[in-house]
Design an enzyme around this catalytic site. Structure first.
Site, PDB file in Angstrom:
ATOM      1  CE  LYS A 142      78.436 -32.272 -15.873  1.00 15.95           C
ATOM      2  NZ  LYS A 142      77.169 -32.990 -16.154  1.00 15.95           N
ATOM      3  CE1 TYR A 179      74.174 -28.600 -14.796  1.00 14.16           C
ATOM      4  CE2 TYR A 179      75.342 -28.946 -12.734  1.00 14.16           C
ATOM      5  CZ  TYR A 179      75.245 -29.110 -14.104  1.00 14.16           C
ATOM      6  OH  TYR A 179      76.229 -29.782 -14.788  1.00 14.16           O
ATOM      7  CG  HIS A 239      78.213 -27.558 -17.875  1.00 12.76           C
ATOM      8  ND1 HIS A 239      76.843 -27.638 -17.955  1.00 12.76           N
ATOM      9  CD2 HIS A 239      78.530 -26.265 -18.152  1.00 12.76           C
ATOM     10  CE1 HIS A 239      76.350 -26.434 -18.235  1.00 12.76           C
ATOM     11  NE2 HIS A 239      77.353 -25.583 -18.367  1.00 12.76           N
ATOM     12  CD  GLU A 267      76.169 -22.338 -17.919  1.00 13.27           C
ATOM     13  OE1 GLU A 267      77.076 -22.699 -18.706  1.00 13.27           O
ATOM     14  OE2 GLU A 267      75.033 -22.852 -17.915  1.00 13.27           O
TER      15      GLU A 267
HETATM   16  P1  DAT Z   1      73.548 -31.143 -20.448  1.00 15.09           P
HETATM   17  O1  DAT Z   1      74.607 -31.361 -19.380  1.00 15.09           O
HETATM   18  O2  DAT Z   1      73.792 -32.003 -21.650  1.00 15.09           O
HETATM   19  O3  DAT Z   1      73.352 -29.692 -20.784  1.00 15.09           O
HETATM   20  P2  DAT Z   1      71.068 -30.944 -18.919  1.00 15.09           P
HETATM   21  O4  DAT Z   1      71.355 -29.482 -18.813  1.00 15.09           O
HETATM   22  O5  DAT Z   1      69.722 -31.374 -19.381  1.00 15.09           O
HETATM   23  O6  DAT Z   1      72.148 -31.673 -19.856  1.00 15.09           O
HETATM   24  O7  DAT Z   1      71.311 -31.650 -17.506  1.00 15.09           O
HETATM   25  C1  DAT Z   1      72.401 -31.251 -16.710  1.00 15.09           C
HETATM   26  C2  DAT Z   1      73.019 -32.476 -16.097  1.00 15.09           C
HETATM   27  O8  DAT Z   1      72.055 -33.111 -15.248  1.00 15.09           O
HETATM   28  C3  DAT Z   1      73.432 -33.563 -17.088  1.00 15.09           C
HETATM   29  O9  DAT Z   1      74.690 -33.309 -17.673  1.00 15.09           O
HETATM   30  C4  DAT Z   1      73.433 -34.775 -16.221  1.00 15.09           C
HETATM   31  C5  DAT Z   1      72.271 -34.520 -15.267  1.00 15.09           C
HETATM   32  N1  DAT Z   1      71.056 -35.180 -15.755  1.00 15.09           N
HETATM   33  C6  DAT Z   1      70.310 -34.833 -16.828  1.00 15.09           C
HETATM   34  N2  DAT Z   1      69.270 -35.652 -17.005  1.00 15.09           N
HETATM   35  C7  DAT Z   1      69.365 -36.575 -15.999  1.00 15.09           C
HETATM   36  C8  DAT Z   1      68.602 -37.699 -15.614  1.00 15.09           C
HETATM   37  N3  DAT Z   1      67.501 -38.067 -16.293  1.00 15.09           N
HETATM   38  N4  DAT Z   1      69.010 -38.419 -14.537  1.00 15.09           N
HETATM   39  C9  DAT Z   1      70.112 -38.060 -13.843  1.00 15.09           C
HETATM   40  N5  DAT Z   1      70.881 -36.995 -14.139  1.00 15.09           N
HETATM   41  C10 DAT Z   1      70.521 -36.266 -15.205  1.00 15.09           C
HETATM   42 MG    MG Z   2      72.597 -28.124 -19.692  1.00 15.21          MG
END
Ligand code: DAT
Ligand code: MG
Length: 139
Positions: A9, A49, A115, A126
């Site tokens: 990122k 996302y 990511h 993706e």
């Molecule tokens: P990951 O990146 O581990 O797959 P995810 O898909 O649940 O996690 O979320 C994508 C991204 O979103 C994560 O890397 C960071 C951000 N994110 C996740 N939960 C968050 C939160 N509670 N507050 C702020 N950003 C968050």
């Molecule tokens: Mg994820």
């Protein structure tokens, strides 16, 4: 043999962590299939996302991903999706073990460096989103 999509990122690129992170994937035994430095469009970030679009942090997440260049990669190996997630560590760096990428380099969930796809289905989606006409190297 699985492939997974990995993206350093904007915070990881700004902090000059590309070399270290690529090295960790190489040393683990993954094969690099494709890689590029790019600025992500808002449209691509929102598609990437899309599963999180109802989350309260979605706007902040998209703004962060488009805030500077990212380093997008495709890595191949046995159980690539799960093995890569293990190298990366828990989503929230507070919970990520030392020795994982997030455990070693990040403090906050909103800037967690990297990511990695969370399923084979999302990996295919993706890779298709970021790498059209995927290269298939064998070595
Ligand atoms: P990951 O990146 O581990 O797959 P995810 O898909 O649940 O996690 O979320 C994508 C991204 O979103 C994560 O890397 C960071 C951000 N994110 C996740 N939960 C968050 C939160 N509670 N507050 C702020 N950003 C968050
Ligand atoms: Mg994820």
């Amino acid at each position: 043999m699985e492939q997974t999509f990995i993206m350093i990122k904007p915070d990881g690129v700004k902090r000059n962590l590309i070399g270290d992170i690529v090295s960790r994937f190489e040393h683990k035994g993954f094969r690099l299939i494709d890689a590029k430095l790019l600025n992500v469009s808002r449209e691509t970030a929102e598609l990437h996302y899309c599963d999180l679009r109802e989350k309260p942090f979605f706007g902040e997440l998209v703004a962060f991903i488009i805030s500077g260049p990212v380093f997008a990669m495709v890595w191949e190996g046995e159980h690539a999706v799960k093995n890569a997630r293990a190298l990366i560590g828990a989503t929230n760096p507070v919970e990520a073990s030392a020795g994982t990428i997030r455990g070693d380099y990040a403090l906050d969930v909103s800037s967690n460096i990297i990511h990695g796809s969370d399923s084979l289905e999302n990996a295919d989606r993706e890779i298709g989103l970021f790498f059209k006409g995927q290269a298939a190297f064998s070595y």
